[in-house]
Design a protein around this motif. Structure first.
Motif, mmCIF file in Angstrom:
data_model
loop_
_atom_site.group_PDB
_atom_site.id
_atom_site.type_symbol
_atom_site.label_atom_id
_atom_site.label_comp_id
_atom_site.label_asym_id
_atom_site.label_seq_id
_atom_site.Cartn_x
_atom_site.Cartn_y
_atom_site.Cartn_z
ATOM 1 N N MET A 13 16.987 -6.795 -8.077
ATOM 2 C CA MET A 13 15.662 -6.787 -7.465
ATOM 3 C C MET A 13 14.931 -5.485 -7.789
ATOM 4 O O MET A 13 13.740 -5.485 -8.122
ATOM 5 N N ALA A 14 15.660 -4.374 -7.696
ATOM 6 C CA ALA A 14 15.054 -3.068 -7.969
ATOM 7 C C ALA A 14 14.564 -2.973 -9.408
ATOM 8 O O ALA A 14 13.470 -2.460 -9.679
ATOM 9 N N ASP A 15 15.372 -3.484 -10.333
ATOM 10 C CA ASP A 15 14.974 -3.465 -11.740
ATOM 11 C C ASP A 15 13.667 -4.227 -11.946
ATOM 12 O O ASP A 15 12.794 -3.799 -12.711
ATOM 13 N N GLY A 16 13.541 -5.348 -11.245
ATOM 14 C CA GLY A 16 12.361 -6.180 -11.424
ATOM 15 C C GLY A 16 11.085 -5.572 -10.859
ATOM 16 O O GLY A 16 9.986 -5.884 -11.325
ATOM 17 N N GLY A 17 11.229 -4.714 -9.831
ATOM 18 C CA GLY A 17 10.037 -4.163 -9.194
ATOM 19 C C GLY A 17 9.776 -2.702 -9.462
ATOM 20 O O GLY A 17 8.805 -2.129 -8.950
ATOM 21 N N GLU A 18 10.628 -2.090 -10.284
ATOM 22 C CA GLU A 18 10.545 -0.643 -10.456
ATOM 23 C C GLU A 18 9.237 -0.183 -11.081
ATOM 24 O O GLU A 18 8.677 0.849 -10.690
ATOM 25 N N ALA A 19 8.720 -0.915 -12.035
ATOM 26 C CA ALA A 19 7.505 -0.481 -12.728
ATOM 27 C C ALA A 19 6.326 -0.372 -11.768
ATOM 28 O O ALA A 19 5.514 0.558 -11.865
ATOM 29 N N LYS A 20 6.255 -1.295 -10.814
ATOM 30 C CA LYS A 20 5.114 -1.314 -9.896
ATOM 31 C C LYS A 20 5.389 -0.525 -8.622
ATOM 32 O O LYS A 20 4.492 0.122 -8.066
ATOM 33 N N PRO B 219 8.149 2.076 -7.712
ATOM 34 C CA PRO B 219 9.338 2.888 -7.986
ATOM 35 C C PRO B 219 10.024 3.420 -6.728
ATOM 36 O O PRO B 219 11.257 3.532 -6.697
ATOM 37 N N ASP B 220 9.261 3.761 -5.699
ATOM 38 C CA ASP B 220 9.881 4.256 -4.464
ATOM 39 C C ASP B 220 10.703 3.163 -3.795
ATOM 40 O O ASP B 220 11.814 3.403 -3.306
ATOM 41 N N TRP B 221 10.146 1.961 -3.756
ATOM 42 C CA TRP B 221 10.872 0.816 -3.191
ATOM 43 C C TRP B 221 12.147 0.551 -3.983
ATOM 44 O O TRP B 221 13.220 0.330 -3.396
ATOM 45 N N HIS C 95 14.770 3.074 -3.204
ATOM 46 C CA HIS C 95 15.257 2.841 -1.839
ATOM 47 C C HIS C 95 16.269 1.689 -1.826
ATOM 48 O O HIS C 95 17.345 1.796 -1.217
ATOM 49 N N MET C 96 15.950 0.602 -2.498
ATOM 50 C CA MET C 96 16.853 -0.553 -2.551
ATOM 51 C C MET C 96 18.184 -0.177 -3.199
ATOM 52 O O MET C 96 19.256 -0.619 -2.765
ATOM 53 N N ARG C 97 18.139 0.662 -4.223
ATOM 54 C CA ARG C 97 19.385 1.086 -4.873
ATOM 55 C C ARG C 97 20.224 1.958 -3.933
ATOM 56 O O ARG C 97 21.453 1.837 -3.893
ATOM 57 N N ARG C 98 19.572 2.817 -3.163
ATOM 58 C CA ARG C 98 20.324 3.650 -2.211
ATOM 59 C C ARG C 98 20.990 2.787 -1.144
ATOM 60 O O ARG C 98 22.155 3.025 -0.779
ATOM 61 N N LEU C 99 20.260 1.808 -0.641
ATOM 62 C CA LEU C 99 20.833 0.904 0.366
ATOM 63 C C LEU C 99 22.032 0.154 -0.208
ATOM 64 O O LEU C 99 23.044 -0.032 0.477
ATOM 65 N N ASP D 9 0.836 -1.204 0.000
ATOM 66 C CA ASP D 9 0.000 0.000 0.000
ATOM 67 C C ASP D 9 0.869 1.252 0.000
ATOM 68 O O ASP D 9 0.561 2.238 -0.689
ATOM 69 N N ALA D 10 1.967 1.213 0.756
ATOM 70 C CA ALA D 10 2.869 2.362 0.822
ATOM 71 C C ALA D 10 3.832 2.404 -0.352
ATOM 72 O O ALA D 10 4.386 3.455 -0.681
ATOM 73 N N GLY D 11 4.069 1.238 -0.966
ATOM 74 C CA GLY D 11 4.977 1.164 -2.096
ATOM 75 C C GLY D 11 6.444 1.220 -1.719
ATOM 76 O O GLY D 11 7.296 1.523 -2.562
ATOM 77 N N ASP D 12 6.759 0.912 -0.455
ATOM 78 C CA ASP D 12 8.153 0.962 -0.010
ATOM 79 C C ASP D 12 8.321 0.032 1.186
ATOM 80 O O ASP D 12 7.348 -0.496 1.736
ATOM 81 N N LEU D 13 9.578 -0.152 1.600
ATOM 82 C CA LEU D 13 9.873 -0.910 2.804
ATOM 83 C C LEU D 13 9.228 -0.244 4.011
ATOM 84 O O LEU D 13 9.202 0.989 4.112
ATOM 85 N N ALA D 14 8.738 -1.069 4.943
ATOM 86 C CA ALA D 14 8.141 -0.538 6.166
ATOM 87 C C ALA D 14 8.264 -1.567 7.267
ATOM 88 O O ALA D 14 8.298 -2.780 7.011
ATOM 89 N N ALA D 15 8.342 -1.098 8.509
ATOM 90 C CA ALA D 15 8.425 -1.997 9.661
ATOM 91 C C ALA D 15 7.181 -2.869 9.749
ATOM 92 O O ALA D 15 6.075 -2.451 9.374
#
Length: 361
Positions: A240-247, A249-251, A254-258, A158-164
């Motif tokens: 992983m980021a490449d595979g999920g970017e279309a759906k 993008p924020d996640w 984030h994965m690329r920055r990490l 729902d948030a489109g990103d990593l979350a606790a």
């Protein structure tokens, strides 16, 4: 080679980082530094305690649990790489049968992953809601070998990103229950925002720990919370980021920055005094037998070679409560033609592998 064969290991025995002896013997599967009577089979070289992979999954592949035959191949692959002690950081398979095999690595199990509903890889974990966390932690604490594994964060669709994944109160109660039952707790964490609650709740270790920052690193150091960075796995983040970017993008961003700051993160943690240990995350999508590659990654991140070596040898065994090359310890050791302290890449080419006093590779 008979179980009663005496083994004479000579050359340079690295009992500790600076404690180097000339020889040891393996008698009935145990180490001794006192010469026994009679003949012995001799092995020569530079000797380390059996290596440790502190984040490995025997009995698991990218789809979930695997057969005993596949589990055996996984364990043998790790053994041939010199890994003779595994902390299995979550598996849905029952691998207790491995304990009856003197030719396979010793396993310290964390039971099955405990994750939030629909917030982890399918078929891997118990997927539950926060109200059930304490009960499931107690269950896995009783089933494991002194560890429990939580999934601390994952993508929130729902948030489109990593979350606790867990509220602070439930985490505190669950960790307290694990400690009451004599188990330590670790958690999968990629992102930043799950770390403080977990550490302040009393967690013992964080897996991956890519979300560490200058604000949380001192907290880890103060509390003595260990990290197992699994850098060979973090190397997959761009894919992983490449595979999920279309759906998401924020996640993906984030994965690329990490990923991009991974070496700085690990080096900063080590420099601050955070305990760092070797783990490969083998058994999901990653191959087994990558322990030498992970040690080399720690060195590339800026950790001194001797510290990186200890993170898979003496230090890792002490952290897990298992002996190294002490008198009377199980004769689990790896032999090399040259000094691995001089070049950790030598770990990838053991000349002999000894498990329970028997040459197995």
């Amino acid at each position: 080679m008979s179980d009663r064969t005496v083994l004479h290991v000579k050359g340079r025995v690295l009992v500790g980082p600076e404690d180097v002896r000339d020889e040891l013997w393996a008698v009935e599967g145990r180490i001794t530094y006192e010469r026994p009577p009679g003949e012995a089979v001799t092995v020569t070289g530079w000797v380390l305690p059996g290596l440790v992979d502190a984040h490995c999954h025997v009995g698991l592949d990218q789809h979930g649990p695997v057969s005993d035959e596949v589990s055996e191949k996984q364990a043998l692959t790790d053994r041939e790489a010199g890994t003779l002690l595994i902390r299995d950081a979550g598996s849905p398979s029952d691998t207790r049968w491995v304990d009856d095999r003197a030719d396979l690595p010793k396993i310290i199990r964390a039971g099955r992953h405990i994750a939030r509903t629909r917030r982890y890889i399918r078929n891997y974990a118990h997927e539950i809601e926060p109200g059930d966390l304490v009960a499931y932690v107690a269950r896995e604490a009783r089933r494991g070998d002194g560890w429990v594994k939580l999934v601390g964060d994952w993508i929130d669709r729902d948030a489109g990103d990593l979350a606790a994944c867990w509220p602070r109160g439930e985490v505190e109660a669950a960790i307290a229950e694990a400690h009451r039952l004599g188990a330590r707790v670790t958690a999968h964490c990629f992102a930043e925002d799950s770390l403080r609650d977990l550490v302040e709740a009393g967690i013992d270790c964080i897996e991956h720990a890519t979300g560490l920052t200058e604000d949380t690193i001192p907290l880890f150091a103060e509390r003595g919370v260990a990290i197992v960075p699994t850098l060979v796995n973090i190397a997959t983040f761009p894919h992983m980021a490449d595979g999920g970017e279309a759906k998401f993008p924020d996640w993906a961003a984030h994965m690329r920055r990490l990923y991009e700051r991974r070496y700085d993160t690990v080096r900063s943690a080590h420099d601050a005094g955070v305990p760092v240990f070797v783990g490969t995350d083998a058994g999901g999508s990653l191959a087994h037998g990558l322990v030498a590659a992970e040690v080399a990654e720690l060195v590339k991140a800026g950790i001194p070679a001797l510290d990186a070596l200890s993170a898979t040898a003496w230090g890792a065994r002490a952290w897990l409560g298992r002996p190294a090359l002490e008198e009377g310890a199980p004769a689990d050791l790896v032999v090399y033609d040259q000094d691995p302290r001089a070049d950790v890449r030598l770990l990838a080419a053991p000349s002999r592998i000894v498990l329970n006093g028997r040459i197995v590779g």
